[in-house]
Scaffold this motif. Structure first.
Motif, short mmCIF file in Angstrom:
data_model
loop_
_atom_site.label_atom_id
_atom_site.label_comp_id
_atom_site.label_asym_id
_atom_site.label_seq_id
_atom_site.Cartn_x
_atom_site.Cartn_y
_atom_site.Cartn_z
N SER A 130 55.46 41.31 39.83
CA SER A 130 54.70 40.40 40.70
C SER A 130 53.22 40.77 40.70
CB SER A 130 55.26 40.43 42.13
OG SER A 130 55.06 41.69 42.70
N LEU A 133 51.80 39.51 37.35
CA LEU A 133 51.63 38.05 37.34
C LEU A 133 50.55 37.61 38.32
CD1 LEU A 133 55.33 36.93 36.93
CD2 LEU A 133 53.49 36.64 35.28
N ASP A 136 47.27 38.49 36.67
CA ASP A 136 47.01 37.55 35.56
C ASP A 136 46.49 36.22 36.12
OD1 ASP A 136 47.63 39.23 33.52
OD2 ASP A 136 49.53 38.29 32.97
N GLN A 137 47.15 35.77 37.19
CA GLN A 137 46.78 34.48 37.79
C GLN A 137 45.34 34.54 38.33
OE1 GLN A 137 48.35 31.68 37.72
NE2 GLN A 137 48.07 30.50 39.55
N ASN A 233 48.79 36.14 27.44
CA ASN A 233 48.91 36.85 28.72
C ASN A 233 49.97 37.95 28.65
OD1 ASN A 233 46.98 35.19 29.98
ND2 ASN A 233 48.53 33.61 30.27
N ASP A 236 54.24 36.04 29.17
CA ASP A 236 53.84 34.70 28.73
C ASP A 236 55.05 33.86 28.31
OD1 ASP A 236 52.02 32.72 28.35
OD2 ASP A 236 51.22 33.48 26.47
#
Ligand SMILES: Cc1cc2nc3c(=O)[nH]c(=O)nc-3n(C[C@H](O)[C@H](O)[C@H](O)COP(=O)(O)O)c2cc1C
Length: 279
Positions: A130, A133, A136-137, A233, A236
């Motif tokens: 989490s 991610l 990354d976001q 990413n 991905d």
């Protein structure tokens, strides 16, 4: 670029863009082209906010990252969307739908199916997915030269009523127009949905963008010129696969499959080779 080529090439861009701003002519073209979309009684219920202010983009990026991490830690993201995840090429080919998670750090790979299937929230946090991610976001939104928000007039967009359906249909037409025009201009486009899935975070963005009570924020995208040289990413996916057209369509009524020679007609979209092999 002709229309069929744009349809063939249109896809979600989930990697960083080139840093330069989208030209004013291109921004104008996007909005003018989108406004050619059909709308119920020509109501044009959409309004667009073009966001290039770095500070505001950074704030939205933080909210997006926080939303992704929260949705994953709470298990909501996986519980809601688990059925769309594919973890091997065969499953992806067989279903012809969903998103195929084909790029996962080696340390996470053995866990990934488990993580997406059981006791999700705690496992995801434990293995750091989490956080990865969410980061990354945040990074991907923050680096975008431009965000585009769309808001719908609440007089037209009344969920549960016919006008709600009609406003959603015209919104789809607008978004597909934007997507095809961006494709033709070599601009990448990606939905940023997660911040709108956490009520308090959506409210923060509405306040940040000063969207009035009369309008409902319904979509946010990141946009920028595509950079083919960027790496993928950390975690991905691909989602190029589509169900065969003979499965998607019926003839004259729901129960009748497409007859020959229609069912075997040559594909003008893909040519003799057919749709691209997946992944
Ligand atoms: C309503 C809606 C919400 C979406 N939200 C996201 C999103 O938050 N992040 C993202 O990367 N893609 C999002 N997508 C894009 C889909 O995942 C994508 O269109 C689908 O997997 C097919 O891939 P393609 O666009 O590359 O053909 C969204 C699409 C729609 C229509």
């Amino acid at each position: 670029m002709d229309l069929l080529e744009a349809i063939r090439k249109r896809k979600t861009t989930n990697t960083p863009f080139r840093p330069e701003r989208i030209s004013d002519e291109h921004k104008r073209l996007l909005i003018e082209a989108a406004s050619r979309a059909p709308s119920h009684f020509n109501s044009q219920p959409w309004r667009f906010i073009v966001i290039e202010d770095r500070e505001r983009i950074a704030q939205i990026a933080d909210i997006a990252g926080d939303s992704m991490k929260r949705l994953m830690d709470e298990g909501a993201f996986v519980a809601r969307y688990r059925r769309y995840f594919r973890f091997d090429a065969e499953e992806s080919m067989a279903t012809g739908s969903g998103i195929y998670v084909d790029n996962v750090p080696a340390a996470l790979r053995p866990m990934v199916r488990l993580v997406f299937s059981e006791q999700v929230g705690s496992l995801l946090s434990k293995f750091g997915a989490s956080t990865i991610l969410g980061n990354d976001q945040r990074k991907i939104v923050r680096s975008a030269p431009m965000l585009l928000a769309i808001a719908l007039d609440r007089q037209e967009y009344r969920p549960g009523e016919l006008s709600g359906l009609y406003a959603s249909i015209t919104l789809g037409a607008v978004i597909q127009t934007l997507w095809l025009v961006t494709t033709a201009l070599n601009i990448g486009m990606q939905f940023i949905s997660t911040p709108l899935e956490v009520a308090e975070n959506k409210a923060r963005i509405v306040a940040l963008l000063k969207i009035p009570e009369t309008h409902e924020l319904v979509a946010i995208f990141r946009m920028g010129y595509k950079d083919p040289s960027v790496a993928r990413n950390t975690i991905d996916w691909t989602s190029n696969q589509r169900k065969p057209f003979t499965e998607l369509a019926r003839y004259n009524d729901w129960e009748t499959p497409l007859p020959e020679p229609f069912a075997s007609a040559r594909s003008l979209l893909w040519g003799d080779g057919g749709a691209p092999a997946e992944p």
